[in-house]
Motif scaffolding. Structure first.
Motif, PDB file in Angstrom:
ATOM      1  N   SER A 241    -133.062  33.741   0.734  1.00 52.62           N
ATOM      2  CA  SER A 241    -132.604  33.556   2.111  1.00 52.62           C
ATOM      3  C   SER A 241    -131.600  32.408   2.202  1.00 52.62           C
ATOM      4  CB  SER A 241    -133.791  33.304   3.055  1.00 52.62           C
ATOM      5  OG  SER A 241    -134.465  32.106   2.734  1.00 52.62           O
ATOM      6  N   MET A 248    -123.456  33.530   5.106  1.00 54.90           N
ATOM      7  CA  MET A 248    -123.194  33.473   6.549  1.00 54.90           C
ATOM      8  C   MET A 248    -122.321  32.280   6.904  1.00 54.90           C
ATOM      9  SD  MET A 248    -126.544  34.424   8.817  1.00 54.90           S
ATOM     10  CE  MET A 248    -125.734  33.717  10.241  1.00 54.90           C
ATOM     11  N   GLY A 304    -131.586  39.480  18.368  1.00 53.44           N
ATOM     12  CA  GLY A 304    -132.272  39.399  17.082  1.00 53.44           C
ATOM     13  C   GLY A 304    -133.730  39.005  17.242  1.00 53.44           C
ATOM     14  N   SER A 308    -136.914  41.375  16.257  1.00 49.86           N
ATOM     15  CA  SER A 308    -137.922  40.834  15.346  1.00 49.86           C
ATOM     16  C   SER A 308    -139.316  40.936  15.956  1.00 49.86           C
ATOM     17  CB  SER A 308    -137.591  39.370  15.021  1.00 49.86           C
ATOM     18  OG  SER A 308    -138.629  38.763  14.292  1.00 49.86           O
ATOM     19  N   ASP A 319    -138.016  40.707   9.299  1.00 54.18           N
ATOM     20  CA  ASP A 319    -137.058  39.628   9.539  1.00 54.18           C
ATOM     21  C   ASP A 319    -135.891  39.626   8.551  1.00 54.18           C
ATOM     22  OD1 ASP A 319    -138.426  38.843  11.750  1.00 54.18           O
ATOM     23  OD2 ASP A 319    -139.391  37.113  10.838  1.00 54.18           O
ATOM     24  N   PRO A 320    -136.126  39.592   7.240  1.00 57.75           N
ATOM     25  CA  PRO A 320    -134.984  39.630   6.320  1.00 57.75           C
ATOM     26  C   PRO A 320    -134.194  40.932   6.376  1.00 57.75           C
ATOM     27  CG  PRO A 320    -137.040  39.787   5.113  1.00 57.75           C
ATOM     28  CD  PRO A 320    -137.403  39.442   6.515  1.00 57.75           C
ATOM     29  N   CYS A 323    -131.761  40.588   9.142  1.00 58.07           N
ATOM     30  CA  CYS A 323    -130.654  39.739   8.686  1.00 58.07           C
ATOM     31  C   CYS A 323    -129.700  40.522   7.780  1.00 58.07           C
ATOM     32  CB  CYS A 323    -131.194  38.520   7.941  1.00 58.07           C
ATOM     33  SG  CYS A 323    -132.124  37.369   8.969  1.00 58.07           S
ATOM     34  N   ASN A 362    -129.002  36.691  13.273  1.00 51.37           N
ATOM     35  CA  ASN A 362    -129.742  36.067  12.178  1.00 51.37           C
ATOM     36  C   ASN A 362    -130.155  34.623  12.418  1.00 51.37           C
ATOM     37  OD1 ASN A 362    -128.976  38.488  11.094  1.00 51.37           O
ATOM     38  ND2 ASN A 362    -127.747  37.659   9.448  1.00 51.37           N
ATOM     39  N   TRP A 363    -129.500  33.904  13.323  1.00 48.62           N
ATOM     40  CA  TRP A 363    -129.683  32.455  13.384  1.00 48.62           C
ATOM     41  C   TRP A 363    -131.147  32.058  13.563  1.00 48.62           C
ATOM     42  CZ3 TRP A 363    -126.269  29.686  11.268  1.00 48.62           C
ATOM     43  CH2 TRP A 363    -124.908  29.943  11.398  1.00 48.62           C
ATOM     44  N   LEU A 366    -133.648  33.345  10.700  1.00 51.77           N
ATOM     45  CA  LEU A 366    -133.582  32.608   9.439  1.00 51.77           C
ATOM     46  C   LEU A 366    -134.391  31.322   9.498  1.00 51.77           C
ATOM     47  CD1 LEU A 366    -129.810  33.115   8.585  1.00 51.77           C
ATOM     48  CD2 LEU A 366    -131.763  33.972   7.297  1.00 51.77           C
ATOM     49  N   PHE A 442    -130.079  38.966   1.582  1.00 49.73           N
ATOM     50  CA  PHE A 442    -131.177  39.119   2.542  1.00 49.73           C
ATOM     51  C   PHE A 442    -132.065  40.310   2.192  1.00 49.73           C
ATOM     52  CE2 PHE A 442    -128.332  36.775   5.633  1.00 49.73           C
ATOM     53  CZ  PHE A 442    -129.094  35.623   5.614  1.00 49.73           C
TER      54      PHE A 442
END
Length: 475
Positions: A241, A248, A304, A308, A319-320, A323, A362-363, A366, A442
């Protein structure tokens, strides 16, 4: 196994023995259960703390992009503050860092143009404040909330990355145009920072590490920095990650730096405006790009977080995968935007907006991944190492790499404004390629996330020994 039976001694232990964990169970209580309400910090104060942390995060990113420079000291100081943040009072560390940030930011605005290296030094010292804050603030949120509430609070915190970046563009251009001097933008931020410092002093708690997961928090025997790093390097979800975050950062850093200039050259190529000596030719490009960054950041982060929340219970590695999809789907959008710039500026802005929305998915996710795959007493170190890597290999160098490629292509035609546009176009095409690579990273994270999350939960609850331990003894 009963509570009277001996269990392996671990380097991570609980401060309270009032709650018994069944050794056969690996499930953690949800944030809304009575167990989680044992956190000594009230919900109201926790929410206020998140609001203050969000405000300071906004200032951090506004200041970072006000004159669009990246602070190298930020990434090198982060590991130091990560080490301190896992061992000492986090509130005091953030206060000290913020005082340095305010003083150096304000001081840099009074440096004369002839004293260039003094300006570089003062701006480098700004990294002290940012490093102390960015490595520690997410861990405090992690210790105030857990479960879906933590995800939501983290989303509020990280939404101010794109919002602060966008406002930095807008305010920087506005203040520079109004005053005729870019240094006034550096005097505006410390005024807001002074308010943030007061809020930090009086409203931010320093909860026990692991307080949201375990009553009274968790404590760890003294470990060396090398031991902490070894633990993180064995955590495959953290490693993959972190590589994804680096990709990113590469894309966002390059686009943030070059998009206004690229679109300015595109309009010159289309004959919409004459060439200019100082790019971007029109500050309107910075305003538009800043507004797009703000809006897409808000939409992307909340979207996101919502996705999730809907998928996490049914799909442990959701989650990944979110992303990965965000990165992989943003790349063709950026590619199309770059190609269309020569013919249609509105179409370019449209695809940039779509791409940034997908990237912004993704912010918050992650940050949440890091918090639940790393034990509480090593989270600041994890944040710091991730920051160092993503800046060192990502946004600290990507703008210069794009510029270097563009400059290398200058030799083929040094006179044509059209070629100035094309050589920058060819250079920026590197961003979609790196975006695809990030998506792969990811996807690799998704292969290990379930196992690593479970391992962190077991270690945090005292049901598993520290993986670095070579021996165990009964207690």
């Amino acid at each position: 196994m009963t509570s009277n039976q001996p269990r392996p001694r671990t380097r991570l232990s609980l401060r309270s023995n009032s709650v018994h964990y069944d050794s056969l169970s690996t499930e953690q209580p949800d944030s809304d259960t009575p167990f989680m309400r044992t956190n000594p910090i009230s919900q109201k104060r926790s929410y206020i703390a998140v609001a203050v942390l969000c405000y300071i995060n906004l200032l951090n990113y506004m200041d970072r992009y006000t004159i669009a420079v990246f602070i190298c000291s930020f990434m090198f100081l982060a590991p130091i503050f990560g080490y301190l943040g896992d061992r000492y009072n986090r509130k005091i560390i953030m206060i000290a860092g913020m005082i340095v940030w305010i003083i150096t930011t304000l001081g840099s605005s009074f440096v004369k143009k002839s004293d260039f290296w003094v300006l570089v030094l003062t701006r480098a010292l700004v990294g002290t404040g940012e490093a102390s804050y960015s490595t520690i603030a997410p861990t405090i949120i992690g210790d105030l909330f857990t479960g879906t509430k933590r995800t939501l609070m983290i989303s509020f915190f990280y939404i101010f990355i794109p919002v602060g970046s966008g406002l930095g563009y807008i305010l920087g251009a506005t203040i520079a145009n109004a005053t005729g001097d870019w240094r006034w933008a550096l005097r505006f931020s410390p005024a807001l920072g002074g308010l943030g410092l007061l809020l930090l002093v009086f409203l931010i708690p320093d909860p026990p590490r692991g307080a949201s997961e375990n009553k009274g928090g968790a404590t760890m025997e003294r470990t060396t920095y090398i031991e902490d790093v070894k633990y993180l390097l064995k955590n495959r979800s953290f490693v993959w990650s972190s590589l994804g975050v680096t990709a990113m950062a590469f894309v966002t850093g390059a686009l943030a730096f070059w998009t206004p200039t690229f679109l300015s050259r595109a309009q010159v190529t289309q004959g919409l405006r004459p060439p200019c000596k100082e790019e971007p030719c029109n500050p309107l490009d910075s305003y538009i790009f800043g507004a797009i960054t703000v809006v897409t950041g808000i939409v992307g982060v909340f979207l996101g977080t919502y996705i999730s929340k809907q998928l996490r219970d049914r799909l442990p590695n959701a989650d990944p995968l979110i992303c990965a999809v965000g990165m992989l789907s943003s790349s063709p959008c950026f590619f199309i935007a770059i190609i269309l710039a020569a013919t249609s500026i509105p179409a370019t802005y449209t695809f940039i907006a779509i791409g940034e929305t997908l990237l912004s998915l993704n912010w918050a996710i992650l940050a949440d991944i890091l918090l639940y795959v790393v034990v509480p007493t090593r989270r600041a170190t994890a944040e710091a190492l991730q920051i160092m890597v993503c800046h060192l290999l990502g946004d600290a160098g990507s703008p210069y790499l794009i510029g270097a490629i563009s400059d290398a292509l200058l030799k083929y035609d040094q006179e044509s404004p059209h070629w100035d546009f094309r050589r920058l176009e060819y250079s920026i095409l590197l961003c979609p390629i790196i975006g695809i690579l990030g998506g792969v990273f990811f996807f690799m994270t998704s292969l290990y996330i379930k196992e690593d999350r479970k391992a962190a939960e077991l270690l945090n609850s005292g049901q598993a020994p520290d993986p670095l331990e070579t021996t165990t003894e009964s207690v």
